[in-house]
Design a protein around this motif. Structure first.
Motif, PDB file in Angstrom:
ATOM      1  N   GLN A 283       0.803  -1.222   0.000  1.00  0.00           N
ATOM      2  CA  GLN A 283       0.000   0.000   0.000  1.00  0.00           C
ATOM      3  C   GLN A 283       0.838   1.275   0.000  1.00  0.00           C
ATOM      4  OE1 GLN A 283      -3.054   0.122   2.932  1.00  0.00           O
ATOM      5  NE2 GLN A 283      -4.133  -1.625   2.084  1.00  0.00           N
ATOM      6  N   LEU A 287      -0.525   4.965   0.144  1.00  0.00           N
ATOM      7  CA  LEU A 287      -0.810   5.295   1.547  1.00  0.00           C
ATOM      8  C   LEU A 287      -0.781   6.792   1.764  1.00  0.00           C
ATOM      9  CD1 LEU A 287       0.931   2.740   3.937  1.00  0.00           C
ATOM     10  CD2 LEU A 287      -1.424   3.537   4.025  1.00  0.00           C
ATOM     11  N   PHE A 288       0.203   7.426   1.167  1.00  0.00           N
ATOM     12  CA  PHE A 288       0.351   8.868   1.346  1.00  0.00           C
ATOM     13  C   PHE A 288       0.111   9.611   0.037  1.00  0.00           C
ATOM     14  CE2 PHE A 288       3.396   6.526   3.996  1.00  0.00           C
ATOM     15  CZ  PHE A 288       2.776   6.710   5.212  1.00  0.00           C
ATOM     16  N   GLY A 308      -8.759   4.465   7.312  1.00  0.00           N
ATOM     17  CA  GLY A 308      -7.757   4.945   8.256  1.00  0.00           C
ATOM     18  C   GLY A 308      -8.172   4.704   9.687  1.00  0.00           C
ATOM     19  N   GLU A 311      -7.432   1.178  10.569  1.00  0.00           N
ATOM     20  CA  GLU A 311      -6.011   0.979  10.870  1.00  0.00           C
ATOM     21  C   GLU A 311      -5.700   1.422  12.303  1.00  0.00           C
ATOM     22  OE1 GLU A 311      -3.940   3.110   7.903  1.00  0.00           O
ATOM     23  OE2 GLU A 311      -4.475   1.733   6.274  1.00  0.00           O
ATOM     24  N   MET A 355       1.237   3.105   9.911  1.00  0.00           N
ATOM     25  CA  MET A 355      -0.216   2.997   9.799  1.00  0.00           C
ATOM     26  C   MET A 355      -0.916   4.129  10.549  1.00  0.00           C
ATOM     27  SD  MET A 355      -1.056  -1.088   9.885  1.00  0.00           S
ATOM     28  CE  MET A 355       0.013  -1.494  11.253  1.00  0.00           C
ATOM     29  N   TYR A 357       0.311   7.162  10.998  1.00  0.00           N
ATOM     30  CA  TYR A 357       0.442   8.367  10.177  1.00  0.00           C
ATOM     31  C   TYR A 357      -0.509   8.320   8.984  1.00  0.00           C
ATOM     32  CZ  TYR A 357       2.374  12.001   7.232  1.00  0.00           C
ATOM     33  OH  TYR A 357       2.517  13.110   6.449  1.00  0.00           O
ATOM     34  N   SER A 358      -0.677   7.123   8.416  1.00  0.00           N
ATOM     35  CA  SER A 358      -1.621   6.969   7.316  1.00  0.00           C
ATOM     36  C   SER A 358      -3.032   7.337   7.761  1.00  0.00           C
ATOM     37  CB  SER A 358      -1.598   5.520   6.809  1.00  0.00           C
ATOM     38  OG  SER A 358      -2.650   5.287   5.906  1.00  0.00           O
ATOM     39  N   SER A 361      -3.273  11.126   8.231  1.00  0.00           N
ATOM     40  CA  SER A 361      -3.335  11.872   6.973  1.00  0.00           C
ATOM     41  C   SER A 361      -4.685  11.696   6.294  1.00  0.00           C
ATOM     42  CB  SER A 361      -2.208  11.424   6.035  1.00  0.00           C
ATOM     43  OG  SER A 361      -2.371  10.061   5.688  1.00  0.00           O
ATOM     44  N   ARG A 362      -5.258  10.503   6.385  1.00  0.00           N
ATOM     45  CA  ARG A 362      -6.565  10.268   5.781  1.00  0.00           C
ATOM     46  C   ARG A 362      -7.647  11.108   6.472  1.00  0.00           C
ATOM     47  NH1 ARG A 362      -6.798   4.044   3.906  1.00  0.00           N
ATOM     48  NH2 ARG A 362      -4.596   3.788   3.415  1.00  0.00           N
TER      49      ARG A 362
END
Length: 512
Positions: A283, A287-288, A308, A311, A355, A357-358, A361-362
């Motif tokens: 991913q 992911l970003f 997100g 996760e 994960m 941070y993902s 960000s989402r």
């Protein structure tokens, strides 16, 4: 052990009198009133009451005890300073729990460590068996003093005073009922101060029960520390103590909890890390990448954000739990196996941070598309908090003496106080205003529904945008035009809100 029966009848009577006076103050400050400046006032009086009468039980304080007390006082001040309803409701539970634990740490005969689980057992012991046991002591002191009164005149005077104390509430009730039943009698009383107009039988009964039960409760609580009964292995206390001993022994490497065997942990970490590394590598391309509009096929912004959150749940419920359990196995392992476990733990932390941070960000992307709310802000804050917990756990992987549990307690307490003072409503308002300036999209209803903390900022924004929020703000003003609240309910944010709204609409401008 035997019960520590320190004979202090004089101090007991004074403590009981002080408890009832404090209960009277409590019902005056809070009965039928919203908490405001009354909350920090009562917390201060309660601490003075407890520390004065149980001062002989006070143990030597640590630096964290002072941080603890300062945090409690700062949290109590939020009822006077801010208008956020989320923390208003949450602190009703959090502050009493913190006070109970702090009092137990400072005054309990058990002298529990502030970072030990035994503190919870000791607190429950003082809240229930120790306190309830001394309700009978308070009732005995109410009935009669120990040793009697040798002077017959004093006995007569005491009986007269008791009769007067009984007569006063009865007279108030009877006069109130008679004045209601007979208009002529009511007119005869009209020349007197109109103290009976708002008296109701149920109200006085409830106030009396409030003072009686709270007074006995506070006396029982403080006297449970002054004259503690040492319970030998009570089921509740022994359960917490044995649990704490097991955790300490496991941390020291003397006794295992069962699942912290080094070989078992190595196997679990190897399997879970293989899945996470595959997940991240597959991913990583998107992911970003959502910042550039790159989303997985057939995925919307909402789907992207919700994945997100999933996760985040996985990070908290699986990775973090495995990480903490694995830390107990590090001391049991030796040589190459220990280094392998430490390496696997670092990989687990790294994957968890990616994960996390993902997910962060989402959610940020979702907010840019759909706006900023309380829930989304709190989830953001929780992600940051979880990231800090992971960093501390990473430090503990290679530094075994690192006091992880103490750091978690301090971080948790300070983070909660910070969340109360960070100005959640201000941040949400600013972000939504910036979103409006960038995209022209605004949820005016939600923005105008934020707490009183941000009303001055909303007025400035409405002026700037030619009255875009005036209708909602005018509605707030009509809701605030209620009879002036009594001083115990004073709240700075609500006071400022009423003032600036009244000033704003007093010189109302018609926008064209």
């Amino acid at each position: 052990m035997d019960e520590q029966m320190v004979s202090k009848p004089g101090l007991g009577r004074v403590a009981l009198l002080a408890a009832f006076l404090l209960a009277i103050v409590h019902q005056y400050l809070f009965y039928g009133k919203m908490p405001g400046i009354s909350y920090p006032i009562f917390v201060t009086l309660f601490y003075a009451f407890m520390l004065y009468f149980a001062k002989e039980r006070l143990r030597k304080q640590t630096w964290f005890s002072y941080v603890w007390m300062a945090s409690i006082f700062l949290l109590s001040l939020t009822y006077m300073l801010f208008g956020n309803w989320f923390f208003f409701a949450l602190n009703i539970v959090v502050i009493p729990v913190l006070i109970l634990l702090h009092m137990t740490y400072m005054l309990s005969y058990r002298k529990p460590a502030w970072s030990g689980i035994a503190l919870i057992g000791a607190a429950l012991e003082h809240l229930f068996p120790q306190s309830l046991r001394n309700w009978a002591t308070g009732l005995r002191l109410l009935r009669r003093g120990k040793g009697g009164i040798p002077n017959e005149r004093k006995q007569v005077l005491m009986r007269v005073l008791i009769g007067l104390l009984i007569s006063v509430p009865l007279l108030l009730i009877v006069i109130s009922l008679l004045s209601t039943a007979d208009g002529v009698f009511s007119q005869l009383l009209a020349a007197l101060p109109r103290i009976f107009d708002n008296i109701s039988l149920g109200d006085w009964i409830f106030r009396g029960l409030w003072v009686l039960l709270l007074g006995l409760g506070m006396f029982g609580f403080v006297w449970g520390f002054v004259q503690s009964k040492s319970y030998i292995r009570t089921p509740l206390a022994s359960e917490f103590d044995s649990m704490g001993q097991k955790l300490v022994a496991a941390e020291a490497g003397d006794e295992g909890i069962g699942l912290d065997d080094p070989v078992i942990i190595t196997t679990v970490l190897t399997a879970i890390n293989a899945v996470y590394m595959l997940f991240v590598s597959v991913q990583f391309s998107y992911l970003f990448g959502a910042w550039d509009g790159i989303l997985p096929e057939n995925s919307t912004y909402a789907d992207y954000a919700r994945s997100g959150f999933l996760e985040l749940i996985l990070v908290t419920s699986i990775n973090f739990a495995i990480l903490l359990l694995s830390l107990l196995a590090v001391r049991k392992a030796g040589g190459i196996l220990k280094r392998v476990i430490q390496l696997l733990l670092y990989i687990l932390v790294l994957c968890s941070m990616i994960m996390l941070y993902s997910a962060y960000s989402r959610l940020t992307l979702y907010e840019e598309a759909y706006g900023y709310t309380y829930i989304r802000f709190l989830v953001h804050a929780f992600m940051i908090f979880l990231g800090m917990l992971l960093v501390l756990a990473a430090v503990r992987i290679s530094r075994e003496p690192f006091p992880l549990l103490k750091c978690y307690i301090v971080l948790g307490l300070l983070s909660y106080v910070l969340m109360n003072y960070i100005g959640m409503d201000h941040i949400i308002a600013q972000q939504n205003i910036q979103r409006y300036e960038a995209s022209g999209t605004l949820d005016a209803g939600y923005l105008a529904g934020l707490s009183a903390d941000v009303v001055p900022e909303l007025i400035r924004f409405s002026k700037q945008e030619k009255g875009i929020l005036d209708e909602a703000l005018r509605s707030r003003l009509s809701e605030r035009t209620q009879p002036k609240q009594s001083w115990p309910s004073f709240n700075l944010a609500n006071h400022r809100e009423r003032r600036v709204l009244a000033e704003y609409f007093a010189g109302e401008v018609v926008y064209k």
